[in-house]
Each structure stands twice: as C-alpha cells, then as structure tokens.
Design a protein around this motif. Structure first.
Motif, mmCIF file in Angstrom:
data_model
loop_
_atom_site.group_PDB
_atom_site.id
_atom_site.type_symbol
_atom_site.label_atom_id
_atom_site.label_comp_id
_atom_site.label_asym_id
_atom_site.label_seq_id
_atom_site.Cartn_x
_atom_site.Cartn_y
_atom_site.Cartn_z
ATOM 1 N N GLY A 42 -37.532 -16.548 -22.175
ATOM 2 C CA GLY A 42 -37.131 -16.594 -20.779
ATOM 3 C C GLY A 42 -37.448 -17.926 -20.128
ATOM 4 N N ARG A 43 -38.643 -18.459 -20.396
ATOM 5 C CA ARG A 43 -39.052 -19.729 -19.822
ATOM 6 C C ARG A 43 -38.230 -20.893 -20.380
ATOM 7 N N THR A 44 -37.827 -20.785 -21.619
ATOM 8 C CA THR A 44 -37.117 -21.878 -22.260
ATOM 9 C C THR A 44 -35.699 -22.035 -21.732
ATOM 10 N N PHE A 45 -35.029 -20.925 -21.489
ATOM 11 C CA PHE A 45 -33.620 -21.021 -21.151
ATOM 12 C C PHE A 45 -33.235 -20.321 -19.858
ATOM 13 N N PHE A 46 -33.785 -19.148 -19.616
ATOM 14 C CA PHE A 46 -33.314 -18.325 -18.515
ATOM 15 C C PHE A 46 -34.010 -18.589 -17.190
ATOM 16 N N ASN A 47 -35.092 -19.341 -17.195
ATOM 17 C CA ASN A 47 -35.758 -19.637 -15.936
ATOM 18 C C ASN A 47 -34.910 -20.598 -15.113
ATOM 19 N N PRO A 48 -34.734 -20.345 -13.815
ATOM 20 C CA PRO A 48 -33.916 -21.217 -12.977
ATOM 21 C C PRO A 48 -34.339 -22.679 -13.009
ATOM 22 N N ALA A 49 -35.626 -22.933 -13.239
ATOM 23 C CA ALA A 49 -36.110 -24.306 -13.259
ATOM 24 C C ALA A 49 -35.490 -25.118 -14.393
ATOM 25 N N SER A 50 -35.015 -24.434 -15.443
ATOM 26 C CA SER A 50 -34.415 -25.138 -16.573
ATOM 27 C C SER A 50 -33.100 -25.816 -16.211
ATOM 28 N N ALA A 51 -32.489 -25.378 -15.114
ATOM 29 C CA ALA A 51 -31.201 -25.957 -14.704
ATOM 30 C C ALA A 51 -31.364 -27.335 -14.072
ATOM 31 N N LYS A 52 -32.593 -27.700 -13.704
ATOM 32 C CA LYS A 52 -32.820 -28.987 -13.040
ATOM 33 C C LYS A 52 -32.365 -30.168 -13.891
ATOM 34 N N VAL A 53 -32.464 -30.014 -15.195
ATOM 35 C CA VAL A 53 -32.154 -31.139 -16.074
ATOM 36 C C VAL A 53 -30.706 -31.583 -15.958
ATOM 37 N N PHE A 54 -29.813 -30.671 -15.587
ATOM 38 C CA PHE A 54 -28.399 -31.024 -15.530
ATOM 39 C C PHE A 54 -28.084 -31.966 -14.366
ATOM 40 N N SER A 55 -29.014 -32.133 -13.443
ATOM 41 C CA SER A 55 -28.833 -33.107 -12.369
ATOM 42 C C SER A 55 -29.308 -34.492 -12.791
ATOM 43 N N ARG A 56 -29.862 -34.581 -14.009
ATOM 44 C CA ARG A 56 -30.399 -35.860 -14.491
ATOM 45 C C ARG A 56 -29.731 -36.293 -15.789
ATOM 46 N N MET A 57 -28.485 -35.907 -15.967
ATOM 47 C CA MET A 57 -27.826 -36.129 -17.248
ATOM 48 C C MET A 57 -27.666 -37.608 -17.602
ATOM 49 N N GLU A 58 -27.524 -38.474 -16.608
ATOM 50 C CA GLU A 58 -27.408 -39.898 -16.917
ATOM 51 C C GLU A 58 -28.700 -40.426 -17.532
#
Length: 257
Positions: free
Chosen positions: A178-194
C-alpha cells in the motif's frame, strides 16, 4: 550487460511498473507508525518491545516516534560502504559535535531514489560548506550501490548499503504494498518528471535488489547533531521526499544553537 531505460521514453505506465514491479513479498513484521517532525532534540520518548518487533511510542505528538537514545540503538546497526566494507552507523559521523543528514533511499533501483540522489549530489557543496555531512543509505548489496554511484554518478564515500534493511526496521520506516504504490503521496513524483528523466539518463534496472521484497521498503530523512536527533521524517509513499531546502535550513539553525 545492464539493462538501460531511455528516460525520453518514460510514460506513466513505465513509471508505474518501475515503482510497482511484479513480486511476491512477505508482509512486514513491523507495524506502520506515524512520525511527526521536530526541529528540537527528541525527548521524553519511551521504548517498548512487543512480540512482533520493536515499537517506538512517543509521549508528545511533536516528537518523532523513535527512542530518545536512537543514536545508541541505531549506532550498533551494521551496514556496508559502497565498496563492500562493513561499518556501523555510529562511525558515519562525529557523535560528539558532528552534523549529519542521513537520507534513507528506498532501494538502488528505484528511479525516484536516483532523482533524490541527484538532488543530494547537487546540494552537497552547500551542505559541506555548512559543515554538514551528507549520508545516503539504500536497500541492496554494495554492488547495487556501485551501479548507482557509477552511472548517476554519485560520490562513493557518501553512499552505503543496507541489504537486510536493518536501519529501516530500527527507525520504523514504512514497508508494504500500500505504501509503495497505493498511498496518495506516491503520486507526487509525477509532478517532477523532468527531474526524474534527468537523473535517469544512465539508469539501469539492474540496480534493483536481488531480493525483490526490498522494493516495498520506503525511506526517510533524518538530521543528527552529535548524538541528538534534530529532525525525523518518514516517506509516506514512493518519491515522497523531504525538501532539501528545508533540511538545509534546519541544519543552519541548529549550527547556531
């Protein structure tokens, strides 16, 4: 030959598969625990032990859920340098007056950790100028650590390997699906893709631990002054890293006290 991934070809599906590889991992023996942030030395903390593993209980909500003698508990934990030499945590920085930032990465094959390692490398000069030692620890064997160090690149003398996740367990860092993938905090990385693409220029998935259960480990950030813990933060999900500007400010304020 190590398998390379072209950062220009990264898509949401690619990133998802890197965060969430196909594995069958055992459940962690350590329960998830909340961890608050404090810029003051930790105090009034009670250390208890249960049948299912260590449990850290804080008496104050402003204190981190780790024992006040964390440097004693953590100090005896044995890890490895990136060149394969055994070392104890207590030998990583001056336990009397030394200031250290300890970044615990998920694992050496995590592309989010390559991004964090890149940020640590770029910040190293200003931390050095402030008399703060940067230490990065990752899950995996020393040869996996060297892959990251050589390809990113990253300074070998700042990089350590914890293949059995001993330090992570002592600090009670999050672990699990759950922490690895399903936690909402994991979505933050997609704002830093560059930034991720930049760090992954020479990325190889071969840096992933051979023990695939290690990819379910989350990291954290800790600041020590001598044997005092000044700051503690557990990553809520994959790529949920502490802002390094905030960490630097904490170090600067602590050095003037």
């Amino acid at each position: 030959m190590a398998k390379m991934i072209n950062p220009q070809s990264l898509t949401l599906n690619t990133c998802t598969s890197l965060i969430f590889p196909s594995i069958h991992a055992p459940k962690s023996l350590f329960p998830s625990q909340s961890l608050a942030i404090s810029t003051k030395p930790i105090s009034k903390i009670r250390y208890t032990r249960s049948l299912i593993g260590p449990s850290f209980v804080a008496k104050a909500s402003t204190a981190a859920a780790v024992p006040d003698n964390i440097t004693d508990v953590l100090g005896d934990v044995g890890i490895f340098t990136a060149t394969g030499e055994p070392v104890k945590f207590e030998d990583l920085w001056d336990q009397k007056e030394g200031m250290a930032v300890v970044a615990l990465l998920r694992h050496f094959g995590c592309f989010c950790c390559w991004e964090l390692a890149e940020a640590l490398k770029e910040s190293k000069e200003r931390f050095d100028s402030a008399g703060v030692k940067l230490i990065a620890v990752g899950v995996g064997t020393p040869n996996k650590a060297r892959l990251l160090a050589e390809r990113l690149p990253f300074p070998l003398d700042c990089l350590y390997a914890d293949p059995e996740r001993k330090a992570y367990d002592v600090l009670g860092l999050y672990y699990g699906l759950g922490r690895t993938f399903f936690n909402p905090a994991s979505a933050k990385v997609f704002s830093r893709m560059e930034a991720v693409k930049k760090a992954m220029k020479n990325y190889t998935i071969e840096a992933t631990p051979d023990d695939r259960s290690g990819v379910l480990q989350q990291g954290g950030m800790f600041v020590f002054k001598g044997n005092q813990l000044l700051y503690a933060r557990k990553d809520e999900g994959t790529g949920d890293h502490a802002p390094l500007d905030d960490i630097f400010d904490i170090c600067c304020k602590a050095s003037t006290v």
